[in-house]
Design a protein around this motif. Sequence first.
Motif, PDB file in Angstrom:
ATOM      1  N   GLY A 254       0.718  -1.093   0.191  1.00  0.00           N
ATOM      2  CA  GLY A 254      -0.120  -0.086   0.148  1.00  0.00           C
ATOM      3  C   GLY A 254       0.834   1.185   0.147  1.00  0.00           C
ATOM      4  N   ILE A 259      -3.092   4.287  -5.056  1.00  0.00           N
ATOM      5  CA  ILE A 259      -4.576   4.597  -4.669  1.00  0.00           C
ATOM      6  C   ILE A 259      -5.192   5.519  -5.867  1.00  0.00           C
ATOM      7  CG2 ILE A 259      -3.999   4.691  -2.192  1.00  0.00           C
ATOM      8  CD1 ILE A 259      -4.390   7.984  -3.653  1.00  0.00           C
ATOM      9  N   SER A 260      -6.544   5.537  -5.810  1.00  0.00           N
ATOM     10  CA  SER A 260      -7.266   6.517  -6.531  1.00  0.00           C
ATOM     11  C   SER A 260      -7.735   7.456  -5.654  1.00  0.00           C
ATOM     12  CB  SER A 260      -8.588   5.541  -7.049  1.00  0.00           C
ATOM     13  OG  SER A 260      -9.469   6.418  -7.602  1.00  0.00           O
ATOM     14  N   THR A 261      -8.343   7.262  -4.524  1.00  0.00           N
ATOM     15  CA  THR A 261      -8.795   8.230  -3.648  1.00  0.00           C
ATOM     16  C   THR A 261      -8.303   7.684  -2.164  1.00  0.00           C
ATOM     17  OG1 THR A 261     -10.971   7.391  -3.008  1.00  0.00           O
ATOM     18  CG2 THR A 261     -10.871   9.065  -4.521  1.00  0.00           C
ATOM     19  N   CYS A 262      -7.713   8.700  -1.315  1.00  0.00           N
ATOM     20  CA  CYS A 262      -7.480   8.105  -0.159  1.00  0.00           C
ATOM     21  C   CYS A 262      -7.989   9.004   1.114  1.00  0.00           C
ATOM     22  CB  CYS A 262      -5.743   8.069   0.194  1.00  0.00           C
ATOM     23  SG  CYS A 262      -5.179   7.489   1.663  1.00  0.00           S
ATOM     24  N   SER A 263      -8.618   8.276   1.951  1.00  0.00           N
ATOM     25  CA  SER A 263      -9.175   9.089   3.067  1.00  0.00           C
ATOM     26  C   SER A 263      -8.943   8.044   4.362  1.00  0.00           C
ATOM     27  CB  SER A 263     -10.533   9.548   2.990  1.00  0.00           C
ATOM     28  OG  SER A 263     -11.348   8.226   3.022  1.00  0.00           O
ATOM     29  N   PHE A 264      -9.278   8.520   5.690  1.00  0.00           N
ATOM     30  CA  PHE A 264      -8.957   7.685   6.863  1.00  0.00           C
ATOM     31  C   PHE A 264     -10.269   6.825   6.895  1.00  0.00           C
ATOM     32  CE2 PHE A 264      -6.154  11.236   7.913  1.00  0.00           C
ATOM     33  CZ  PHE A 264      -5.068  10.610   8.218  1.00  0.00           C
ATOM     34  N   LYS A 266     -11.891   5.553   4.148  1.00  0.00           N
ATOM     35  CA  LYS A 266     -12.029   4.364   3.085  1.00  0.00           C
ATOM     36  C   LYS A 266     -11.180   4.923   1.968  1.00  0.00           C
ATOM     37  CE  LYS A 266     -14.377   1.350   0.231  1.00  0.00           C
ATOM     38  NZ  LYS A 266     -13.505   0.170   0.287  1.00  0.00           N
ATOM     39  N   THR A 267     -10.136   3.954   1.587  1.00  0.00           N
ATOM     40  CA  THR A 267      -9.233   4.420   0.301  1.00  0.00           C
ATOM     41  C   THR A 267      -9.703   3.327  -0.847  1.00  0.00           C
ATOM     42  OG1 THR A 267      -7.191   4.779   1.788  1.00  0.00           O
ATOM     43  CG2 THR A 267      -6.868   4.052  -0.230  1.00  0.00           C
ATOM     44  N   THR A 268      -9.532   4.079  -1.972  1.00  0.00           N
ATOM     45  CA  THR A 268      -9.930   3.220  -2.988  1.00  0.00           C
ATOM     46  C   THR A 268      -8.577   2.924  -3.992  1.00  0.00           C
ATOM     47  OG1 THR A 268     -10.652   5.145  -4.406  1.00  0.00           O
ATOM     48  CG2 THR A 268     -12.602   3.705  -3.350  1.00  0.00           C
ATOM     49  N   TYR A 269      -8.782   1.817  -4.632  1.00  0.00           N
ATOM     50  CA  TYR A 269      -7.370   1.680  -5.287  1.00  0.00           C
ATOM     51  C   TYR A 269      -7.369   2.080  -6.764  1.00  0.00           C
ATOM     52  CZ  TYR A 269      -7.163  -1.266  -1.087  1.00  0.00           C
ATOM     53  OH  TYR A 269      -7.292  -1.617   0.071  1.00  0.00           O
ATOM     54  N   LYS A 275      -2.354  -0.340  -9.554  1.00  0.00           N
ATOM     55  CA  LYS A 275      -3.050  -1.109  -8.128  1.00  0.00           C
ATOM     56  C   LYS A 275      -1.794  -1.879  -7.373  1.00  0.00           C
ATOM     57  CE  LYS A 275      -6.255  -4.400  -6.552  1.00  0.00           C
ATOM     58  NZ  LYS A 275      -7.645  -5.086  -7.148  1.00  0.00           N
TER      59      LYS A 275
END
Length: 410
Positions: A254, A259-264, A266-269, A275
Amino acid sequence: MGEFEMNEDHIREQFPILREKVGNWPLVYLDNAATSQKPVSVLDTYRSYYTAINANVHRGIHTLSQEATEEMEKARGKVQRFVNAKQAHEIVFTKGTTEGINLLAYAFSSQVKKGDEIVISYLEHHSNIVPWQLLCERTGAVLKIIPIDENGILQLDFLDKYLGEKTRIVSVNHVSNALGVINPIREVIRKAREKSPAYVVVDGAQSVPHFDIDVQALDCDFFVFSGHKMYAPMGTGVVYGKEQALRGLSPFHGGGEMISTCSFEKTTYADLPFKFEAGTPNVGGNIALGAAIDFMEKIGKKNIQKHEKSLLIYAEKKLLEIENLVIYAEKAPRVGVVSFNIENAGISSDVGMILDKMGIAVRTGHHCTQPIMRFFGIAGTVRASFALYNTKEEVDILVEGLKKARKMLS
Ligand SMILES: *Cc1c(COP(=O)(O)O)cnc(C)c1O
């Protein structure tokens, strides 16, 4: 075509290291299964990346970053064509076969459960054994090993016995690094398809340098190899995965890039292949891998194959003239490698040390394949392995060196 056969000297001129001396002796480099030497075109590409382009990829909008991204994606396209993958995003850059197999074994974690089975073979490199053992430890899956016969040939009737609904992964090498045995990989894949729902992983580290690879024709799910054994820099490698097979995997590392979006919360790949390419990649190395592919394609895989085959045949004939010399897997179909011992003449490393004093580089020991050594009841072998720049004269020098070593050690 033909360019290579006509001009062996021209080929050797492109590898500056081949002009080096070891002590007072010209280098005779016969350790290509460990790593190949690099041609000028690869060295120049690597250097010019760092002198003219160096920037991080996929992030910046500045000119150099765009150029670096473009050049690396061009190299990905070259790899795609080189192994005949359907799409460029099925090519994941890694730092080598070891990382590639670890990537897969880790990314499979969520798909493998207690009691599932993973099939490998006796002929595997440690890096196609240990990652699967670790996966088994994490999940409670069971490892099954296809045995070999005394010629180093896989006993496929055992594969028939092992395959079934529980088989999740079959991972076998295309060519054995220790013995040079070419495995019946098409048959392995066909059987796995017929008798199980398993994904098939091919360790192609020793086949890619020597013959044409067509991953679509092979119909494997994954094909893994290193750049440094095919004239590219160290720290480069590839995992090819069929799009659907890759999509089913969890990420390995990781971090940035993946990542596509990263937040605390939820992260999307990121989409394929990014990926699986967390962090800053080996941009210069990957671009130079593209140059290594250009180099090999210019000479032609068919020419490379023909040359290496004639070297192998010549080497076997000459080696067997040495008293008490035993070649392992002599009767199996092989490429690029001859693995042997001289009986009653010390251990393999004694022989290797004497050869080194004459400028001859061979590998000795277990070649990261201790199970094979145990099978043959030996501690190690002397392994001479060939690349497109080796010559019959070098084989003659090896044979003379071995004759001396035999006298000194027996
Ligand atoms: C060299 C080799 C590996 C390991 O490759 P690295 O480049 O050291 O990661 C794995 N399998 C085979 C068959 C090899 O020859």
